[in-house]
Motif scaffolding. Structure first.
Motif: not given
Length: 157
Positions: A77-82
């Motif tokens: 619920n804060r950060l996702v990186a691809y």
């Protein structure tokens, strides 16, 4: 959407950034940027072999190009990186993620009055075949794609 500012290119850091306000909960926006079936409804048809860091797969666009994709970081619920191999100037898409030329896009979510502030930053363009052209292509791409995200999420809110 109360803030519809356009994406901004930073040529010094070879990055693209856009921050928007979405009139929906962080949980709903989180699902929209992390669940492949949801991402497929606003971005590109996404298939991942898992849900956590290291999950890999593809994102396929309307032109048929299947872009290699991998989850680089995730903080619920804060950060996702691809990371993805999406070098527009090359034309040919590699079958697997090309570590040498991949860019990374990171979604950061913050709860704010009336919904969620979503910031996307894509970096690493200095490693691509034509950094300035790719920066501009991705700047306009993020404008279009995030507008679709907002329409979908707010339409369901």
């Amino acid at each position: 959407m109360t803030d519809s500012s356009s994406s901004v290119v930073d040529e010094e850091t070879f990055s693209v950034r856009r921050t928007i306000h979405i009139a929906a909960s962080v949980d709903k926006v989180w699902r929209a940027v992390t669940e492949p079936e949801y991402i497929s409804r606003w971005f590109g048809r996404t298939v991942l072999d898992g849900a956590g860091v290291g999950a890999s797969g593809t994102m396929t666009f309307s032109n048929g190009a299947a872009i290699p994709l991998r989850v680089e970081a995730k903080d619920e619920n804060r950060l996702v990186a691809y990371a993805w191999s999406n070098d527009d100037a090359l034309g040919d898409v590699p079958a697997e993620l090309d570590e040498a030329t991949a860019t990374v896009f990171t979604f950061t979510l913050d709860e704010v009055d009336g919904g969620t502030r979503l910031t996307v930053v894509e970096s690493g363009f200095e490693r691509t075949s034509d950094p300035l052209a790719n920066l501009e292509d991705h700047r306009t791409g993020w404008d279009s794609e995030l507008d679709k995200l907002v329409a979908l999420v707010e339409g369901e809110a």
